[in-house]
Scaffold this active site. Structure first.
Site, PDB file in Angstrom:
ATOM      1  N   GLU A 109       2.505  79.822 -14.147  1.00  0.00           N
ATOM      2  CA  GLU A 109       3.545  80.791 -13.814  1.00  0.00           C
ATOM      3  C   GLU A 109       4.601  80.117 -12.954  1.00  0.00           C
ATOM      4  OE1 GLU A 109       1.679  84.256 -11.943  1.00  0.00           O
ATOM      5  OE2 GLU A 109      -0.199  83.660 -12.913  1.00  0.00           O
ATOM      6  N   LYS A 111       6.741  79.686  -9.664  1.00  0.00           N
ATOM      7  CA  LYS A 111       6.553  80.017  -8.250  1.00  0.00           C
ATOM      8  C   LYS A 111       7.896  80.491  -7.700  1.00  0.00           C
ATOM      9  CE  LYS A 111       4.655  78.250  -3.918  1.00  0.00           C
ATOM     10  NZ  LYS A 111       5.789  78.635  -3.046  1.00  0.00           N
ATOM     11  N   ASP A 113      10.679  81.703  -5.178  1.00  0.00           N
ATOM     12  CA  ASP A 113      10.979  81.363  -3.787  1.00  0.00           C
ATOM     13  C   ASP A 113      11.419  82.629  -3.058  1.00  0.00           C
ATOM     14  OD1 ASP A 113      11.247  79.809  -1.567  1.00  0.00           O
ATOM     15  OD2 ASP A 113      13.161  78.921  -2.144  1.00  0.00           O
ATOM     16  N   TYR A 218       2.503  89.314  -9.470  1.00  0.00           N
ATOM     17  CA  TYR A 218       1.785  88.235 -10.158  1.00  0.00           C
ATOM     18  C   TYR A 218       0.261  88.300 -10.068  1.00  0.00           C
ATOM     19  CZ  TYR A 218       2.233  86.292  -5.396  1.00  0.00           C
ATOM     20  OH  TYR A 218       2.224  86.119  -4.040  1.00  0.00           O
ATOM     21  N   LYS A 305       4.721  71.633  -6.741  1.00  0.00           N
ATOM     22  CA  LYS A 305       6.037  71.738  -6.113  1.00  0.00           C
ATOM     23  C   LYS A 305       7.038  70.807  -6.803  1.00  0.00           C
ATOM     24  CE  LYS A 305       6.628  74.151  -3.150  1.00  0.00           C
ATOM     25  NZ  LYS A 305       6.423  74.283  -1.715  1.00  0.00           N
ATOM     26  N   CYS A 398      39.616  61.274  18.174  1.00  0.00           N
ATOM     27  CA  CYS A 398      39.170  62.629  17.844  1.00  0.00           C
ATOM     28  C   CYS A 398      40.117  63.248  16.814  1.00  0.00           C
ATOM     29  CB  CYS A 398      39.132  63.489  19.107  1.00  0.00           C
ATOM     30  SG  CYS A 398      38.788  65.239  18.783  1.00  0.00           S
ATOM     31  N   CYS A 401      41.957  66.430  19.040  1.00  0.00           N
ATOM     32  CA  CYS A 401      42.806  66.203  20.217  1.00  0.00           C
ATOM     33  C   CYS A 401      43.324  64.772  20.320  1.00  0.00           C
ATOM     34  CB  CYS A 401      42.061  66.584  21.496  1.00  0.00           C
ATOM     35  SG  CYS A 401      40.717  65.426  21.921  1.00  0.00           S
ATOM     36  N   CYS A 416      33.753  62.865  21.351  1.00  0.00           N
ATOM     37  CA  CYS A 416      35.030  63.125  22.001  1.00  0.00           C
ATOM     38  C   CYS A 416      34.704  63.523  23.436  1.00  0.00           C
ATOM     39  CB  CYS A 416      35.781  64.250  21.289  1.00  0.00           C
ATOM     40  SG  CYS A 416      37.253  64.792  22.189  1.00  0.00           S
ATOM     41  N   CYS A 421      39.156  69.543  24.778  1.00  0.00           N
ATOM     42  CA  CYS A 421      39.379  69.456  23.329  1.00  0.00           C
ATOM     43  C   CYS A 421      39.177  70.832  22.691  1.00  0.00           C
ATOM     44  CB  CYS A 421      38.426  68.444  22.711  1.00  0.00           C
ATOM     45  SG  CYS A 421      38.498  68.392  20.906  1.00  0.00           S
TER      46      CYS A 421
END
Length: 659
Positions: A109, A111, A113, A218, A305, A398, A401, A416, A421
């Site tokens: 079957e 699986k 999630d 199931y 899996k 950055c 700034c 930074c 900033c």
């Protein structure tokens, strides 16, 4: 046809339509036709209240607001499955099964999630639905489950039966839910599974009804009382009118198993819901007790899996984000690609070292997956498609700034260092207001950015001064009296958040949610923590030199002290009420967990220890009092033995937690 007969007929038609639409993805009528039938049913039920039925499909619109969820004791534990990750490991399971009985067959079957849930029917009527919980005790979510359209309130046979399955959110429902949250300036759901799990535990069933959840059933609890095999069970569940995933197979040998899982691996890319593997079960129920169980899993079934789904895309550009601590994160801007049910156009590149180690360049074709099925991440370059792309070069200033960036010798990240900033400030504000910190509903990233641009929000304390700008706020595009009132109410409510949330929200480097709780348990007021010395902090279990130094330095900064004093005057909670735990041998003890526990997940054991006054540490040291050792304990057990630390078995642990 009289009214009663028509009501019964409408209920049957609508229930069938729900299953065809939500489970089989094969609608039997248009939405318009469905709505007309539902309207007719509701009007008839109002006109003839003597025929009212709490299990009517008209009741699936929600409306009940729960105060809390009652606990439900499972009569048969809801166990988890052992996992295999390769065809060879699956073959190992197969060989083990047929070694005892060569006549066994198997059922495969998908699986799903989602979230495991148990449904209980009496005389064919749905009377209870419960979550898995810890496997022994779950939560009663009956009212919420009754809003899910493809779950019948009345089975096609008047029998007593308990069935189990997976509640999930389709890709379409997930997209719609996030569009709604975007309109409300709420934090977006990360993926369909998290959205489904969060939705089913809503206290307001109207919210659940709107989110469009679905379910696949199931298994039958004590299925041998009804049928002889799992394959028969799935067919029987369909006969009862329950939603069953259509992609199940009855196979007789290993080649059949292999063919099935390889088929599922391809199929999952075309489905309108998420699946992360295949479930393989011995088909014959009368063999289950003979094959047996481990402490947490049945031995007669496993989960195969799938490898995390990855797709190829092209890097169009590499941009840079400024985090709340000033950390600079490179981001790959991608040609949009569908991965695990969502469209991905950006993926993290982590830092300069990550990019250079993988030699990632603008213009490269790369493989992208979702780390932990949530965060898009570039994992590999397709060098066969590379032309003459320029090697990556890290920026020196950055991006917000333009301050010069700094990289510390012992870290991979650039920072930074400009305290003013605006890029940092936006992320600090977003973090402070986030669900895991002060939980200020509707103050999400887009709202923060807008209010920052409009100069209403420049620092954290400005959040609590927004009410002074009420007339200006309601004039902003996308706002209005109702949304501003809702925002200000959420801000006012956040003042009551416990001290650990506030501490986490301040964004002190290395002080996450867990560390915040540890700190306030030892210093239950902001004043006490502000005056704590490096030595005071370093003596706390699980607080290392880096964290201690970061906390001390934060409270030495005059601008931080000024902010905290402002927040005090604005009415935020600056004290922490310790949970009073009963007298217990765990009080004040430092625990380390190692190995595999058979009766608990790690988080469950941790919560139990903390509820009884103990503290769970991450590593073995002189601060450790007890090592809780499960199966396959490794180096931590060796170190604890060398240090003479008490070693506690899981059996001993279980005896003590019940004292």
């Amino acid at each position: 046809m009289d009214a009663k007969a028509r009501i019964i007929e409408l209920r049957q038609i609508i229930e069938e339509a729900n299953v065809r639409y939500h489970t089989m993805d094969n609608p039997m009528m248009t939405d318009y036709e469905y709505d007309k039938l539902m309207k007719e049913l509701i009007e008839l039920e109002k006109a003839y209240p003597m025929y009212d039925d709490p299990n009517s499909p008209s009741k699936k619109v929600g409306g009940e607001i729960l105060q809390q969820f009652e606990k439900h004791q499972h009569t048969v534990p809801m166990m988890s499955l052992s996992n295999v990750f390769s065809i060879d490991e699956m073959n190992g399971f197969y060989e083990k099964m047929i070694k005892e009985n060569s006549n066994l067959s198997f059922v495969t079957e998908l699986k799903i999630d989602g979230l495991a849930v148990s449904l209980i029917y009496k005389e064919g009527k749905l009377i209870k639905a419960a979550t898995r919980g810890n496997g022994l005790v779950g939560e009663d979510i009956t009212q919420n489950v009754k809003t899910i359209k493809d779950i019948p309130h009345q089975l096609k046979k008047p029998i007593d039966i308990e069935v189990r399955g997976e509640i999930y959110m389709s890709h379409q429902a997930f997209k719609k839910a996030n569009e709604e949250r975007l309109k409300e300036n709420q934090e977006l759901f990360k993926n369909p599974r998290n959205a489904a799990a969060g939705t089913i535990r809503q206290l307001d069933s109207k919210v659940v009804a709107k989110r469009g959840l679905s379910m696949f059933v199931y298994t039958i609890v004590k299925g041998i009382n009804f049928v002889k095999t799992q394959f028969e069970a799935l067919n029987f569940l369909k006969e009862l009118g329950l939603p069953v995933n259509p992609y199940y197979r009855h196979v007789k040998d290993f080649n059949g198993l292999k063919e099935a899982v390889l088929y599922y691996d391809e199929l999952r890319k075309t489905l309108h819901y998420d699946t992360d593997g295949a479930v393989i079960k011995v088909n014959e129920f009368d063999q289950y007790e003979k094959i047996g169980y481990t402490a947490k899993s049945p031995k007669f079934q496993i989960a195969y899996k799938f490898e995390a789904e990855k797709e190829e895309s092209k890097i169009l550009d590499i941009t840079f984000q400024v985090g709340r601590t000033g950390v600079i994160t490179p981001v790959a801007e991608l040609e949009p690609v569908l991965i695990s049910g969502s469209l991905v156009s950006r993926a993290t590149l982590h830092n300069e070292d990550y990019i250079k180690n993988k030699d990632i360049r603008i213009g490269d074709y790369v493989w992208v997956h979702k780390a932990g099925e949530i965060i898009p991440e570039v994992i590999e370059v397709n060098l066969q498609k590379r032309n003459n792309q320029e090697p990556f070069k890290m920026i020196e200033h950055c991006p917000v700034c333009q301050s010069r960036l700094e990289r510390k010798e012992d870290e991979a990240d650039y920072y930074c260092m400009n305290p003013d900033c605006s890029g940092k400030n936006v992320f600090k504000l977003v973090h402070f207001a986030s669900r895991v910190a002060m939980d200020i509903d509707t103050l999400g990233e887009k709202v923060v950015e807008l209010l920052h641009e409009q100069t209403f929000l420049q620092q954290i304390s400005d959040i609590y001064k927004l009410k002074d700008h009420y007339d200006s706020l309601i004039e902003l595009d996308g706002f209005g009296k109702k949304s501003v009132d809702k925002l200000l109410e959420a801000i006012e409510n956040s003042k009551k958040q416990p001290l650990d949330r506030l501490l986490f929200g301040l964004g002190i480097k290395h002080v996450g949610a867990k560390v915040s709780k540890i700190l306030v348990n030892h210093f239950p007021s902001m004043d006490a923590l502000m005056h704590a010395s490096y030595e005071d902090l370093i003596n706390i279990p699980d607080i290392g030199p880096e964290i201690a130094n970061s906390v001390v330095q934060y409270f030495k900064d005059e601008s931080n002290i000024k902010l905290i004093n402002e927040l005090k005057l604005l009415g935020l909670n600056m004290n922490f009420e310790k949970i009073q735990v009963k007298e217990h041998p765990f009080n004040g003890k430092g625990f380390v967990l190692t190995g595999t526990l058979q009766n608990f997940k790690r988080d469950e054991a941790k919560k139990l220890i903390e509820s009884l006054g103990g503290n769970v540490l991450s590593s073995v040291s002189a601060k450790t009092d007890i090592l809780l050792a499960g199966e396959d304990a490794g180096s931590k057990l060796k170190k604890a033995t060398e240090l003479g630390i008490r070693i506690m078995s899981e059996d001993e642990f279980m005896e003590l937690i019940n004292e």
